[in-house]
Motif scaffolding. Structure first.
Motif, PDB file in Angstrom:
ATOM      1  N   THR A  52       0.843  -1.198   0.000  1.00 33.64           N
ATOM      2  CA  THR A  52       0.000   0.000   0.000  1.00 33.64           C
ATOM      3  C   THR A  52       0.875   1.244   0.000  1.00 33.64           C
ATOM      4  O   THR A  52       2.071   1.191   0.328  1.00 33.64           O
ATOM      5  CB  THR A  52      -0.907   0.050   1.243  1.00 33.64           C
ATOM      6  N   LYS A  53       0.268   2.364  -0.330  1.00 36.52           N
ATOM      7  CA  LYS A  53       0.988   3.630  -0.279  1.00 36.52           C
ATOM      8  C   LYS A  53       1.390   3.952   1.153  1.00 36.52           C
ATOM      9  O   LYS A  53       2.494   4.455   1.406  1.00 36.52           O
ATOM     10  CB  LYS A  53       0.126   4.755  -0.860  1.00 36.52           C
ATOM     11  N   ASP A  54       0.504   3.671   2.112  1.00 37.98           N
ATOM     12  CA  ASP A  54       0.825   3.963   3.510  1.00 37.98           C
ATOM     13  C   ASP A  54       2.067   3.202   3.964  1.00 37.98           C
ATOM     14  O   ASP A  54       2.898   3.723   4.711  1.00 37.98           O
ATOM     15  CB  ASP A  54      -0.358   3.610   4.410  1.00 37.98           C
ATOM     16  N   GLU A  55       2.200   1.953   3.524  1.00 31.43           N
ATOM     17  CA  GLU A  55       3.375   1.155   3.874  1.00 31.43           C
ATOM     18  C   GLU A  55       4.641   1.786   3.300  1.00 31.43           C
ATOM     19  O   GLU A  55       5.673   1.867   3.977  1.00 31.43           O
ATOM     20  CB  GLU A  55       3.209  -0.270   3.332  1.00 31.43           C
ATOM     21  N   MET A  56       4.551   2.249   2.064  1.00 32.05           N
ATOM     22  CA  MET A  56       5.703   2.888   1.435  1.00 32.05           C
ATOM     23  C   MET A  56       6.031   4.211   2.122  1.00 32.05           C
ATOM     24  O   MET A  56       7.198   4.555   2.326  1.00 32.05           O
ATOM     25  CB  MET A  56       5.424   3.124  -0.053  1.00 32.05           C
ATOM     26  N   MET A  57       5.011   4.955   2.521  1.00 29.64           N
ATOM     27  CA  MET A  57       5.224   6.222   3.210  1.00 29.64           C
ATOM     28  C   MET A  57       5.907   6.018   4.549  1.00 29.64           C
ATOM     29  O   MET A  57       6.803   6.774   4.924  1.00 29.64           O
ATOM     30  CB  MET A  57       3.882   6.935   3.387  1.00 29.64           C
ATOM     31  N   THR A  58       5.494   5.003   5.271  1.00 26.11           N
ATOM     32  CA  THR A  58       6.114   4.715   6.567  1.00 26.11           C
ATOM     33  C   THR A  58       7.588   4.368   6.392  1.00 26.11           C
ATOM     34  O   THR A  58       8.444   4.822   7.163  1.00 26.11           O
ATOM     35  CB  THR A  58       5.381   3.561   7.261  1.00 26.11           C
ATOM     36  N   PHE A  59       7.896   3.577   5.378  1.00 26.97           N
ATOM     37  CA  PHE A  59       9.284   3.237   5.092  1.00 26.97           C
ATOM     38  C   PHE A  59      10.075   4.485   4.718  1.00 26.97           C
ATOM     39  O   PHE A  59      11.215   4.688   5.184  1.00 26.97           O
ATOM     40  CB  PHE A  59       9.353   2.221   3.949  1.00 26.97           C
ATOM     41  N   ALA A  60       9.498   5.356   3.888  1.00 28.86           N
ATOM     42  CA  ALA A  60      10.190   6.568   3.442  1.00 28.86           C
ATOM     43  C   ALA A  60      10.472   7.498   4.612  1.00 28.86           C
ATOM     44  O   ALA A  60      11.558   8.095   4.698  1.00 28.86           O
ATOM     45  CB  ALA A  60       9.358   7.293   2.387  1.00 28.86           C
ATOM     46  N   LEU A  61       9.519   7.639   5.518  1.00 30.50           N
ATOM     47  CA  LEU A  61       9.734   8.494   6.684  1.00 30.50           C
ATOM     48  C   LEU A  61      10.872   7.954   7.544  1.00 30.50           C
ATOM     49  O   LEU A  61      11.741   8.711   7.997  1.00 30.50           O
ATOM     50  CB  LEU A  61       8.452   8.596   7.504  1.00 30.50           C
ATOM     51  N   GLY A  62      10.884   6.651   7.776  1.00 27.80           N
ATOM     52  CA  GLY A  62      11.973   6.046   8.530  1.00 27.80           C
ATOM     53  C   GLY A  62      13.316   6.242   7.851  1.00 27.80           C
ATOM     54  O   GLY A  62      14.338   6.462   8.513  1.00 27.80           O
ATOM     55  N   MET A  63      13.321   6.182   6.518  1.00 24.09           N
ATOM     56  CA  MET A  63      14.559   6.377   5.765  1.00 24.09           C
ATOM     57  C   MET A  63      15.074   7.800   5.943  1.00 24.09           C
ATOM     58  O   MET A  63      16.288   8.019   6.108  1.00 24.09           O
ATOM     59  CB  MET A  63      14.297   6.085   4.282  1.00 24.09           C
ATOM     60  N   VAL A  64      14.176   8.782   5.921  1.00 23.68           N
ATOM     61  CA  VAL A  64      14.580  10.171   6.136  1.00 23.68           C
ATOM     62  C   VAL A  64      15.203  10.329   7.514  1.00 23.68           C
ATOM     63  O   VAL A  64      16.273  10.943   7.666  1.00 23.68           O
ATOM     64  CB  VAL A  64      13.372  11.124   5.978  1.00 23.68           C
ATOM     65  N   MET A  65      14.552   9.779   8.542  1.00 19.39           N
ATOM     66  CA  MET A  65      15.079   9.896   9.896  1.00 19.39           C
ATOM     67  C   MET A  65      16.446   9.212  10.028  1.00 19.39           C
ATOM     68  O   MET A  65      17.353   9.729  10.675  1.00 19.39           O
ATOM     69  CB  MET A  65      14.096   9.284  10.897  1.00 19.39           C
ATOM     70  N   ASP A  66      16.599   8.056   9.391  1.00 18.64           N
ATOM     71  CA  ASP A  66      17.881   7.342   9.433  1.00 18.64           C
ATOM     72  C   ASP A  66      18.987   8.164   8.772  1.00 18.64           C
ATOM     73  O   ASP A  66      20.127   8.210   9.258  1.00 18.64           O
ATOM     74  CB  ASP A  66      17.765   5.990   8.727  1.00 18.64           C
ATOM     75  N   ARG A  67      18.659   8.818   7.670  1.00 16.35           N
ATOM     76  CA  ARG A  67      19.660   9.622   6.969  1.00 16.35           C
ATOM     77  C   ARG A  67      20.069  10.840   7.788  1.00 16.35           C
ATOM     78  O   ARG A  67      21.244  11.213   7.823  1.00 16.35           O
ATOM     79  CB  ARG A  67      19.110  10.050   5.603  1.00 16.35           C
ATOM     80  N   ILE A  68      19.107  11.466   8.444  1.00 16.00           N
ATOM     81  CA  ILE A  68      19.419  12.617   9.295  1.00 16.00           C
ATOM     82  C   ILE A  68      20.346  12.198  10.427  1.00 16.00           C
ATOM     83  O   ILE A  68      21.372  12.843  10.698  1.00 16.00           O
ATOM     84  CB  ILE A  68      18.124  13.240   9.851  1.00 16.00           C
ATOM     85  N   ARG A  69      19.999  11.101  11.105  1.00 18.58           N
ATOM     86  CA  ARG A  69      20.840  10.620  12.203  1.00 18.58           C
ATOM     87  C   ARG A  69      22.219  10.203  11.693  1.00 18.58           C
ATOM     88  O   ARG A  69      23.239  10.474  12.333  1.00 18.58           O
ATOM     89  CB  ARG A  69      20.158   9.445  12.908  1.00 18.58           C
ATOM     90  N   GLY A  70      22.246   9.536  10.551  1.00 17.21           N
ATOM     91  CA  GLY A  70      23.519   9.078   9.997  1.00 17.21           C
ATOM     92  C   GLY A  70      24.449  10.232   9.658  1.00 17.21           C
ATOM     93  O   GLY A  70      25.652  10.176   9.956  1.00 17.21           O
ATOM     94  N   ARG A  71      23.912  11.292   9.055  1.00 19.49           N
ATOM     95  CA  ARG A  71      24.747  12.444   8.718  1.00 19.49           C
ATOM     96  C   ARG A  71      25.317  13.105   9.968  1.00 19.49           C
ATOM     97  O   ARG A  71      26.488  13.456  10.014  1.00 19.49           O
ATOM     98  CB  ARG A  71      23.946  13.473   7.914  1.00 19.49           C
ATOM     99  N   SER A  72      24.471  13.277  10.972  1.00 18.75           N
ATOM    100  CA  SER A  72      24.937  13.940  12.196  1.00 18.75           C
ATOM    101  C   SER A  72      25.986  13.098  12.897  1.00 18.75           C
ATOM    102  O   SER A  72      26.980  13.622  13.418  1.00 18.75           O
ATOM    103  CB  SER A  72      23.762  14.244  13.131  1.00 18.75           C
TER     104      SER A  72
END
Length: 206
Positions: A52-72
């Motif tokens: 579903t789109k919601d499943e993909m959105m949840t994954f995308a949000l987690g990916m954004v958070m992981d990238r922010i933490r990883g960069r810092s």
């Protein structure tokens, strides 16, 4: 031998396509078919990785958070608690094209979650993790035990680390929105953040 398929890489490819669409047009009208076209793949491939789109959105949000933490973490480890707090919050502000896109995506998620509460859990979890990290760094910077047994911060009398962390995150969210809407310059947003950090960490103001 044929190259082994990296399923995480495929999911990130699709999530990146969703993020570009979210930044350009919001999430409400985006479908799996739109994501497939943006990513240059078939709709069937999208459905293989996300039901579903919601499943993909949840994954995308987690990916954004992981990238922010990883960069810092990559830029600042090992660092002092203050540097870790500042580094993470700077990664949240839309100070370059990557962070601008991420801010647009998070805003689109907030707007979508307002009408689709089932998707809001991912936002709550991401915010809670960030607040916990910030509060932990504030405690590490200087713990003061109050008479009531609660931790207090030296720099801001009477305010506990959890509330200070929530305030910092709210400040950065507001500054990010103002930068995106061109009400505030990026440099001014950083100056405001630094002034608040100086207050919390008990530093002299110039």
């Amino acid at each position: 031998m044929p190259r082994k398929i990296d399923h995480r890489e495929r999911r990130e490819l699709l999530a990146d396509a969703l993020m570009r669409l979210a930044a350009a047009r919001g999430l409400e009208g985006v479908s799996l078919r739109h994501v497939a076209a943006e990513a240059g793949v078939s709709t069937g491939m999208v459905q293989h990785y996300f039901g579903t789109k919601d499943e993909m959105m949840t994954f995308a949000l987690g990916m954004v958070m992981d990238r922010i933490r990883g960069r810092s973490q990559d830029e600042l480890a090992p660092s002092s608690p203050r540097e870790l707090v500042r580094g993470l919050l700077l990664q949240v502000l839309p100070l370059d094209e990557t962070r601008r896109l991420e801010n647009h995506v998070v805003l689109a998620f907030h707007a979508y979650a307002a009408v689709k509460p089932s998707i809001a859990s991912g936002l709550r979890e991401a915010a809670a993790e960030t607040r916990t990290f910030l509060a932990d760094q504030l405690r590490a910077a200087g713990r003061v035990d109050g008479a009531d047994g609660l931790d207090r911060l030296d720099g801001l009398d009477g305010l506990d680390p959890e509330r200070a962390a929530a305030g910092l995150l709210a400040l950065v969210d507001g500054l990010g929105l103002q930068v995106l809407s061109q009400q505030y310059a990026k440099e001014d947003a950083v100056t405001v953040l630094d002034a608040q950090l100086a207050l919390l960490f008990g530093e002299a103001q110039g």
